[in-house]
Design a protein around this motif. Structure first.
Motif, PDB file in Angstrom:
ATOM      1  N   SER A 233      25.369 -16.231  -0.944  1.00  0.00           N
ATOM      2  CA  SER A 233      25.648 -14.927  -1.556  1.00  0.00           C
ATOM      3  C   SER A 233      26.709 -15.011  -2.661  1.00  0.00           C
ATOM      4  CB  SER A 233      26.114 -13.939  -0.485  1.00  0.00           C
ATOM      5  OG  SER A 233      27.298 -14.400   0.138  1.00  0.00           O
ATOM      6  N   ASN A 234      27.681 -15.911  -2.511  1.00  0.00           N
ATOM      7  CA  ASN A 234      28.763 -16.017  -3.497  1.00  0.00           C
ATOM      8  C   ASN A 234      29.233 -17.469  -3.577  1.00  0.00           C
ATOM      9  OD1 ASN A 234      30.991 -15.695  -5.148  1.00  0.00           O
ATOM     10  ND2 ASN A 234      31.700 -13.832  -4.141  1.00  0.00           N
ATOM     11  N   PRO A 235      28.457 -18.329  -4.260  1.00  0.00           N
ATOM     12  CA  PRO A 235      28.770 -19.768  -4.302  1.00  0.00           C
ATOM     13  C   PRO A 235      30.152 -20.088  -4.876  1.00  0.00           C
ATOM     14  CG  PRO A 235      26.570 -19.333  -5.167  1.00  0.00           C
ATOM     15  CD  PRO A 235      27.228 -18.004  -4.992  1.00  0.00           C
ATOM     16  N   THR A 236      30.595 -19.292  -5.850  1.00  0.00           N
ATOM     17  CA  THR A 236      31.905 -19.545  -6.468  1.00  0.00           C
ATOM     18  C   THR A 236      33.030 -19.369  -5.460  1.00  0.00           C
ATOM     19  OG1 THR A 236      31.062 -18.742  -8.594  1.00  0.00           O
ATOM     20  CG2 THR A 236      33.458 -18.900  -8.344  1.00  0.00           C
ATOM     21  N   SER A 237      32.999 -18.249  -4.733  1.00  0.00           N
ATOM     22  CA  SER A 237      34.015 -17.996  -3.706  1.00  0.00           C
ATOM     23  C   SER A 237      33.947 -19.043  -2.604  1.00  0.00           C
ATOM     24  CB  SER A 237      33.832 -16.598  -3.101  1.00  0.00           C
ATOM     25  OG  SER A 237      34.054 -15.609  -4.071  1.00  0.00           O
ATOM     26  N   TYR A 238      32.712 -19.437  -2.259  1.00  0.00           N
ATOM     27  CA  TYR A 238      32.532 -20.457  -1.222  1.00  0.00           C
ATOM     28  C   TYR A 238      33.223 -21.759  -1.625  1.00  0.00           C
ATOM     29  CZ  TYR A 238      30.217 -23.911   1.739  1.00  0.00           C
ATOM     30  OH  TYR A 238      29.962 -24.935   2.613  1.00  0.00           O
TER      31      TYR A 238
ATOM     32  N   SER B 105      40.607 -24.613   1.716  1.00  0.00           N
ATOM     33  CA  SER B 105      41.537 -23.872   2.574  1.00  0.00           C
ATOM     34  C   SER B 105      40.957 -23.627   3.957  1.00  0.00           C
ATOM     35  CB  SER B 105      41.895 -22.528   1.926  1.00  0.00           C
ATOM     36  OG  SER B 105      42.630 -22.722   0.744  1.00  0.00           O
ATOM     37  N   ILE B 106      39.661 -23.351   4.013  1.00  0.00           N
ATOM     38  CA  ILE B 106      39.020 -23.063   5.301  1.00  0.00           C
ATOM     39  C   ILE B 106      39.076 -24.285   6.216  1.00  0.00           C
ATOM     40  CG2 ILE B 106      36.827 -22.502   6.419  1.00  0.00           C
ATOM     41  CD1 ILE B 106      38.144 -20.107   5.120  1.00  0.00           C
ATOM     42  N   THR B 107      38.977 -25.487   5.623  1.00  0.00           N
ATOM     43  CA  THR B 107      39.023 -26.706   6.448  1.00  0.00           C
ATOM     44  C   THR B 107      40.384 -26.887   7.128  1.00  0.00           C
ATOM     45  OG1 THR B 107      39.650 -28.027   4.512  1.00  0.00           O
ATOM     46  CG2 THR B 107      37.306 -27.920   5.049  1.00  0.00           C
TER      47      THR B 107
ATOM     48  N   PRO C 214      39.371 -14.934  -4.014  1.00  0.00           N
ATOM     49  CA  PRO C 214      39.549 -16.218  -3.299  1.00  0.00           C
ATOM     50  C   PRO C 214      40.899 -16.858  -3.552  1.00  0.00           C
ATOM     51  CG  PRO C 214      37.426 -16.133  -4.413  1.00  0.00           C
ATOM     52  CD  PRO C 214      38.206 -14.947  -4.896  1.00  0.00           C
ATOM     53  N   ALA C 215      41.428 -16.719  -4.770  1.00  0.00           N
ATOM     54  CA  ALA C 215      42.713 -17.336  -5.106  1.00  0.00           C
ATOM     55  C   ALA C 215      43.829 -16.752  -4.239  1.00  0.00           C
ATOM     56  CB  ALA C 215      43.036 -17.123  -6.586  1.00  0.00           C
ATOM     57  N   GLU C 216      43.775 -15.445  -4.014  1.00  0.00           N
ATOM     58  CA  GLU C 216      44.790 -14.794  -3.179  1.00  0.00           C
ATOM     59  C   GLU C 216      44.713 -15.308  -1.741  1.00  0.00           C
ATOM     60  OE1 GLU C 216      46.073 -10.373  -1.491  1.00  0.00           O
ATOM     61  OE2 GLU C 216      44.308 -10.602  -2.774  1.00  0.00           O
ATOM     62  N   VAL C 217      43.501 -15.439  -1.227  1.00  0.00           N
ATOM     63  CA  VAL C 217      43.312 -15.938   0.139  1.00  0.00           C
ATOM     64  C   VAL C 217      43.843 -17.365   0.253  1.00  0.00           C
ATOM     65  CG1 VAL C 217      41.636 -16.503   1.924  1.00  0.00           C
ATOM     66  CG2 VAL C 217      41.339 -14.437   0.565  1.00  0.00           C
ATOM     67  N   ASN C 218      43.550 -18.208  -0.761  1.00  0.00           N
ATOM     68  CA  ASN C 218      44.049 -19.590  -0.760  1.00  0.00           C
ATOM     69  C   ASN C 218      45.577 -19.625  -0.727  1.00  0.00           C
ATOM     70  OD1 ASN C 218      41.670 -21.059  -0.721  1.00  0.00           O
ATOM     71  ND2 ASN C 218      41.409 -20.977  -2.934  1.00  0.00           N
ATOM     72  N   ASN C 219      46.194 -18.775  -1.543  1.00  0.00           N
ATOM     73  CA  ASN C 219      47.662 -18.733  -1.587  1.00  0.00           C
ATOM     74  C   ASN C 219      48.244 -18.297  -0.247  1.00  0.00           C
ATOM     75  OD1 ASN C 219      47.742 -19.519  -4.271  1.00  0.00           O
ATOM     76  ND2 ASN C 219      47.711 -17.425  -5.052  1.00  0.00           N
TER      77      ASN C 219
END
Length: 227
Positions: A95-100, A106-108, A209-214
């Motif tokens: 659905s959103n390859p860029t965000s993925y 970070s998810i790992t 996604p950048a905010e979530v990563n931070n």
């Protein structure tokens, strides 16, 4: 097995020494060249990595078992949240390859987070058990009593009482530090729970996604400081 079988065959056939010399030569060649082979070294490293991973897994399971019922529930709670976040992240692939792609690294980090979380829980549990059997009020009472005794003591007993006073003051200092550490760990545990719940909600519809990563990076930095 091959060595023993060959030597036994040589013994029974009467050709023991020729076979022994051939086997010794082959063994020397084997021990000289095989251990220096990169393929063999890689194979050995992989075995050691598997053994280390197995040891870490057993240690992790041992820590989880040592938690009391309340802390074990906290661990299972954040484990379920992490599973849910991973599941939601996988749905982004189509659905959103860029965000993925941006969130993948970070998810790992979330799975190793469970190990740190368990260590924090165990530390908090140990501190709680330690404080349960000790009272700062009682130590302060002993300190005040020893100070009164010093005023009345003669020169022979005064040094001994002063030594006891020093010990009680060190105990009080240690107790205060344990209380502080315990409070820091508890707040860190609560922060992790809150942040993971927030990530879980974010993972349903990632807008930044950048905010979530931070935020994930910040959470790990805070956890390292707490540990």
């Amino acid at each position: 097995i091959v060595l023993i079988a060959s030597l036994a065959a040589g013994f029974f056939t009467g050709a023991f020494w020729p076979i022994f010399l051939i086997i010794a030569a082959l063994e020397i060649i084997y021990m000289t060249f095989v251990p220096s082979s990169r393929l063999f070294q890689r194979y050995v490293r992989n075995i050691h990595m598997e053994l280390d991973d197995e040891d870490k897994k057993k240690e992790f399971e041992r820590i989880v078992r040592s938690l009391n019922a309340q802390n074990r529930r906290k661990f299972h709670f954040i484990s379920k949240i992490i599973i849910d976040i991973n599941r939601n992240h996988k749905t982004l692939k189509n659905s959103n390859p860029t965000s993925y792609a941006l969130l993948s690294e970070s998810i790992t980090k979330l799975d190793p987070l469970k190990e740190s979380f368990v260590r924090l829980l165990l530390s908090y549990q140990n501190y709680t058990n330690f404080l349960k059997d000790r009272s700062s009020f009682e130590i302060k009472e002993k300190i005040n009593e020893l100070k009164r005794q010093i005023e009345k003591a003669n020169s022979k007993t005064k040094k001994l009482i002063e030594k006891r006073l020093s010990i009680q003051e060190k105990r009080l200092d240690r107790l205060n530090k344990v209380k502080t550490n315990s409070e820091v760990i508890l707040e860190q545990v609560k922060t992790i729970e809150d942040m993971l719940l927030f990530f879980q909600e974010q993972s349903l519809a990632v807008t930044d996604p950048a905010e979530v990563n931070n935020q994930i990076t910040s959470m790990f930095t805070d956890m390292e400081c707490a540990e």
